[in-house]
Structure formats: structure tokens, C-alpha cells
Design a protein around this motif. Structure first.
Motif, short mmCIF file in Angstrom:
data_model
loop_
_atom_site.label_atom_id
_atom_site.label_comp_id
_atom_site.label_asym_id
_atom_site.label_seq_id
_atom_site.Cartn_x
_atom_site.Cartn_y
_atom_site.Cartn_z
N ARG A 1 -0.44 -2.29 5.03
CA ARG A 1 0.20 -1.20 5.75
C ARG A 1 1.65 -1.56 6.08
N TYR A 2 1.92 -2.86 6.17
CA TYR A 2 3.25 -3.35 6.51
C TYR A 2 3.68 -4.38 5.47
N ARG A 3 4.98 -4.41 5.13
CA ARG A 3 5.48 -5.38 4.16
C ARG A 3 6.88 -5.83 4.54
N SER A 4 7.11 -7.14 4.35
CA SER A 4 8.44 -7.71 4.60
C SER A 4 9.29 -7.61 3.35
N ALA A 5 10.58 -7.91 3.47
CA ALA A 5 11.48 -7.92 2.32
C ALA A 5 11.09 -9.01 1.33
N ASN A 6 10.41 -10.04 1.80
CA ASN A 6 9.97 -11.14 0.93
C ASN A 6 8.66 -10.85 0.23
N GLY A 7 8.04 -9.71 0.52
CA GLY A 7 6.78 -9.35 -0.13
C GLY A 7 5.54 -9.70 0.67
N ASP A 8 5.70 -10.30 1.85
CA ASP A 8 4.54 -10.58 2.70
C ASP A 8 3.98 -9.24 3.17
N SER A 9 2.65 -9.14 3.23
CA SER A 9 2.06 -7.88 3.67
C SER A 9 0.97 -8.13 4.71
N TRP B 1 5.21 -13.90 10.38
CA TRP B 1 6.46 -13.32 9.92
C TRP B 1 6.78 -12.02 10.66
N LEU B 2 5.74 -11.25 10.99
CA LEU B 2 5.94 -9.98 11.68
C LEU B 2 6.20 -10.21 13.17
N LYS B 3 5.51 -11.17 13.77
CA LYS B 3 5.76 -11.51 15.17
C LYS B 3 7.22 -11.95 15.36
N GLN B 4 7.69 -12.78 14.45
CA GLN B 4 9.07 -13.27 14.55
C GLN B 4 10.08 -12.14 14.41
N ALA B 5 9.83 -11.24 13.49
CA ALA B 5 10.76 -10.12 13.29
C ALA B 5 10.79 -9.20 14.51
N ILE B 6 9.64 -8.95 15.09
CA ILE B 6 9.57 -8.09 16.27
C ILE B 6 10.25 -8.77 17.46
N SER B 7 10.01 -10.08 17.65
CA SER B 7 10.69 -10.75 18.76
C SER B 7 12.20 -10.86 18.54
N ALA B 8 12.65 -10.73 17.30
CA ALA B 8 14.09 -10.75 17.01
C ALA B 8 14.71 -9.35 17.20
N GLY B 9 13.87 -8.37 17.55
CA GLY B 9 14.39 -7.04 17.84
C GLY B 9 14.09 -5.97 16.81
N GLN B 10 13.43 -6.32 15.72
CA GLN B 10 13.10 -5.33 14.70
C GLN B 10 11.89 -4.51 15.15
N SER B 11 11.83 -3.26 14.76
CA SER B 11 10.69 -2.42 15.14
C SER B 11 9.56 -2.59 14.12
N LEU B 12 8.35 -2.37 14.57
CA LEU B 12 7.19 -2.44 13.70
C LEU B 12 7.29 -1.38 12.60
N GLY B 13 7.80 -0.20 12.95
CA GLY B 13 7.95 0.88 11.98
C GLY B 13 8.85 0.55 10.81
N HIS B 14 9.78 -0.39 11.01
CA HIS B 14 10.68 -0.81 9.93
C HIS B 14 9.90 -1.38 8.75
N PHE B 15 8.78 -2.02 9.01
CA PHE B 15 8.00 -2.69 7.97
C PHE B 15 6.86 -1.82 7.43
N VAL C 1 6.49 0.63 -3.82
CA VAL C 1 6.90 0.20 -5.16
C VAL C 1 6.64 -1.28 -5.33
N SER C 2 6.10 -1.67 -6.48
CA SER C 2 5.86 -3.08 -6.74
C SER C 2 7.16 -3.76 -7.16
N THR C 3 7.17 -5.09 -7.09
CA THR C 3 8.36 -5.86 -7.48
C THR C 3 8.48 -5.86 -9.00
N PRO C 4 9.61 -5.44 -9.55
CA PRO C 4 9.77 -5.41 -11.00
C PRO C 4 9.92 -6.82 -11.56
N SER C 5 9.54 -6.98 -12.82
CA SER C 5 9.73 -8.27 -13.45
C SER C 5 11.18 -8.36 -13.92
#
Length: 105
Positions: free
Chosen positions: A39-47, A57-71, A78-82
Motif C-alpha cells: 500500500r506504501y512504497r519508498s523511492a528506493n522500492g521498499d514497500s 524506513w517509513l518511521k524515519q521518514a514520518i519523524s523527518a516530517g514526511q506525511s504517510l500519504g506521500h508514500f 509502476v514497476s521499476t524498468p530494466s
């Protein structure tokens, strides 16, 4: 985004797709076939599915000020292209942005 910038971006994307032999049908098929792994994914592909304990990774992003909705993923994730060997990325306008990040081999 103004119309001129939009048209410029479309031309750039068409050019890059032609460089890699990607057709609009290829893009449509990739979007239709992409499985949603979480349901949630980071820029690095963690889900994370949203169930169970929240990953670090999500706890750290939220404590740094990012919203949960951002992820949060939309239904058309979209999957990562080769990557194609020998591609020239020297004039890539996305260099250094999250769009340029990949799992390079």
C-alpha cells in the motif's frame, strides 16, 4: 505547468522512449500488468502493505516530517524498468532526482 513546458516534456519522453524502443503500447501493458505489492512504497522500492508493524524506513521518514500519504500508492503503480546497457544519460533532466534512482547492477 504551462503548456510549453508540458509539450517540451512530452517531446523529451517520446525521444527517450524511441531511444529504448519503447512504444505507447509497451507502457500501457506495463501499467496494466504491474502488480501492487504494497500500500506504501519508498523511492528506493521498499514497500509495506499497511498491516503489521510499520517498517523502519517509513518511521524515519514520518519523524523527518514526511506525511504517510506521500508514500501511498495509487491503483496504477509502476514497476521499476530494466536499464539498457550503453544508454547515454548525460543530458537527462531528471539526473539527481528520485526519478533517476534505480537499482543499478
Amino acid at each position: 505547468m504551462d503548456e510549453r513546458k508540458r509539450e517540451s516534456m512530452i517531446a523529451y519522453l517520446r525521444h527517450r522512449m524511441a531511444d529504448f524502443g519503447i512504444t505507447p503500447d509497451d507502457v500501457a501493458a506495463a501499467l496494466a500488468a504491474a502488480p501492487e505489492v504494497g500500500r506504501y512504497r519508498s523511492a528506493n522500492g521498499d514497500s509495506w502493505s499497511g498491516e503489521g508493524a510499520m517498517p523502519q524506513w517509513l518511521k524515519q521518514a514520518i519523524s523527518a516530517g514526511q506525511s504517510l500519504g506521500h508514500f501511498e500508492l495509487s491503483s496504477g503503480c509502476v514497476s521499476t524498468p530494466s536499464l539498457q546497457a550503453g544508454a547515454d544519460w548525460t543530458n537527462d533532466p531528471f539526473a539527481g532526482s528520485p526519478l533517476a534512482r534505480s537499482n543499478a547492477r
